[in-house]
Design an enzyme around this catalytic site. Structure first.
Site, PDB file in Angstrom:
ATOM      1  NE  ARG A   1     -31.349 -18.494  39.256  1.00  0.00           N
ATOM      2  CZ  ARG A   1     -32.173 -18.444  40.292  1.00  0.00           C
ATOM      3  NH1 ARG A   1     -31.730 -18.014  41.465  1.00  0.00           N
ATOM      4  NH2 ARG A   1     -33.433 -18.826  40.168  1.00  0.00           N
TER       5      ARG A   1
ATOM      6  CB  ALA B   1     -41.700 -14.993  23.669  1.00  0.00           C
TER       7      ALA B   1
ATOM      8  CG  ASP C   1     -43.210 -18.837  40.570  1.00  0.00           C
ATOM      9  OD1 ASP C   1     -44.292 -19.247  41.016  1.00  0.00           O
ATOM     10  OD2 ASP C   1     -42.694 -19.241  39.512  1.00  0.00           O
TER      11      ASP C   1
ATOM     12  CD  GLU D   1      -2.259  -5.966  25.003  1.00  0.00           C
ATOM     13  OE1 GLU D   1      -2.398  -6.473  23.886  1.00  0.00           O
ATOM     14  OE2 GLU D   1      -3.169  -5.349  25.604  1.00  0.00           O
TER      15      GLU D   1
ATOM     16  CB  ALA E   1     -49.001 -29.835  40.090  1.00  0.00           C
TER      17      ALA E   1
ATOM     18  CD1 TRP F   1     -37.988 -27.303  46.343  1.00  0.00           C
ATOM     19  CD2 TRP F   1     -37.452 -26.135  44.515  1.00  0.00           C
ATOM     20  NE1 TRP F   1     -37.586 -26.055  46.747  1.00  0.00           N
ATOM     21  CE2 TRP F   1     -37.248 -25.318  45.633  1.00  0.00           C
ATOM     22  CE3 TRP F   1     -37.183 -25.627  43.242  1.00  0.00           C
ATOM     23  CZ2 TRP F   1     -36.796 -24.005  45.518  1.00  0.00           C
ATOM     24  CZ3 TRP F   1     -36.730 -24.335  43.141  1.00  0.00           C
ATOM     25  CH2 TRP F   1     -36.538 -23.536  44.266  1.00  0.00           C
TER      26      TRP F   1
ATOM     27  CB  THR G   1     -41.997 -15.788  36.275  1.00  0.00           C
ATOM     28  OG1 THR G   1     -42.280 -16.688  35.204  1.00  0.00           O
ATOM     29  CG2 THR G   1     -41.079 -16.481  37.268  1.00  0.00           C
TER      30      THR G   1
ATOM     31  CG  LEU H   1     -34.824 -13.917  39.187  1.00  0.00           C
ATOM     32  CD1 LEU H   1     -35.150 -12.971  38.039  1.00  0.00           C
ATOM     33  CD2 LEU H   1     -34.939 -15.358  38.730  1.00  0.00           C
TER      34      LEU H   1
ATOM     35  CG  HIS I   1      -6.602  -1.976  24.928  1.00  0.00           C
ATOM     36  ND1 HIS I   1      -6.623  -2.282  23.585  1.00  0.00           N
ATOM     37  CD2 HIS I   1      -7.728  -1.238  25.152  1.00  0.00           C
ATOM     38  CE1 HIS I   1      -7.714  -1.767  23.026  1.00  0.00           C
ATOM     39  NE2 HIS I   1      -8.384  -1.121  23.955  1.00  0.00           N
TER      40      HIS I   1
END
Length: 338
Positions: free
Chosen positions: A187, A276, A203, A56, A166, A173, A199, A207, A54
């Site tokens: 992100r 979802a 696209d 410390e 659209a 954009w 997606t 990411l 840890h």
């Protein structure tokens, strides 16, 4: 209690910087600074992952025998008081001869808490420096401890009339550069980022977190939900983090992510996956970018949520309302998050 000194406040800020160098894992991120009686820094340490010393103990290990006698330990989290893979940090501090401990967040664990009490009983002076940054360090980790899954943020961008694209499916954009820059910062602030296979196929997103002026921004682990295969030529195959795939059982997949140390998940696309998570009651935060434009048509930003009557509406608490360039940012939490 002697009160918090300026040197201790600076040390706490430094301890937080150190904590952030440690990995996001099944253990919290913790940093520690050991100060001499005149305020000089003697040693620094942080928790380097599950099973490692840890913070410390990491800091104490950098000192010669007896060098910590009468010194002050400044730690972002209350020293633990239990034996797991490592021994109690409170006992390590006592054995090292530490004379004073200043800690930030209180240890919330049933077994690991009360380190401050143990220190005081051993004659160590203890103060708490209540700073929001220390609590923020363990917020997502603590969420995982309570729920068994990462904290989930669902994000989408939409027109003023609630469309994500659209009628022909084009969507780049809707929002302006300021909103898109904010998305990249979001992100980078999350451990993992999720999209559906639809997606990916439509696209081909990267990411990645691309922040202007920052060459080494932390990158989220990409997670793709769905049954369809991610093409070998997909941009996600070249992501700097290893791609993960997940099925349709959201709760099971979230549990698996938490087991691998993922504490926060950013759900970015598209409408089917976002809906979802909301429908299943697994969305803790919503981040919505609203552009001052009208698109009409069938491409709504959110699909059916299982709300059939007004009495079943899913109420939210707005936590932020801001303007980013020409766009509006709305951040909200669900009732479950409270």
């Amino acid at each position: 209690m002697s009160g918090i000194t300026a040197a201790e406040r600076r040390a706490m800020a430094r301890a937080r910087e150190l904590a952030l160098q440690g990995p996001r894992s099944t253990n919290p991120q913790v940093g520690a600074v050991i100060l001499a009686t005149d305020g000089r820094t003697l040693a620094e340490g942080f928790h380097r992952g599950t099973g490692s010393p840890h913070a410390e103990v990491d800091a104490l290990s950098r000192l010669a025998a007896g060098e910590a006698t009468g010194a002050t330990a400044v730690v972002t989290l209350e020293p633990c008081n239990h034996t797991g893979r490592t021994g109690p940090c409170a006992l390590a501090l006592i054995d090292a001869g530490i004379g004073r401990v200043v800690y930030g967040a209180s240890d919330p664990g049933d077994e690991s808490s009360h380190g401050a009490t143990r220190l005081r009983e051993a004659g160590v002076e203890v103060d708490r420096l209540d700073v929001p940054e220390a609590d923020a360090l363990i917020a997502d980790w603590l969420f995982v401890q309570h729920t068994g899954r990462p904290r989930v943020t669902v994000k989408w961008a939409q027109s003023l009339d609630g469309r994500a694209a659209a009628a022909d499916g084009t969507s780049q954009w809707i929002t302006g550069p300021e909103a898109r820059a904010h998305v990249h910062r979001e992100r980078s602030a999350h451990d993992a980022i999720a999209v559906g296979t639809g997606t990916v196929l439509a696209d081909d997103p990267k990411l990645t977190a691309r922040i202007e002026g920052v060459d080494d921004a932390p990158q989220p682990i990409p997670v793709v939900f769905g049954d369809r295969v991610v093409p070998e030529a997909a941009a996600l195959r070249r992501h700097p983090r290893q791609l993960r795939t997940a099925g349709h059982d959201l709760e099971r997949e979230l549990t698996a992510l938490a087991a691998d140390g993922i504490q926060s998940l950013y759900v970015e696309g598209g409408p089917t996956l976002a809906s979802a998570f909301i429908r299943a009651g697994l969305a803790d935060r919503l981040t919505v970018y609203i552009a001052p434009t009208l698109l009409g048509g069938p491409r709504t930003a959110i699909d059916a949520l299982g709300v059939d009557t007004i009495d079943e509406q899913r109420r939210l608490t707005v936590t932020r309302l801001d303007q980013l360039g020409r766009d509006l940012l709305v951040e909200a939490t669900t009732e479950g998050e409270h």
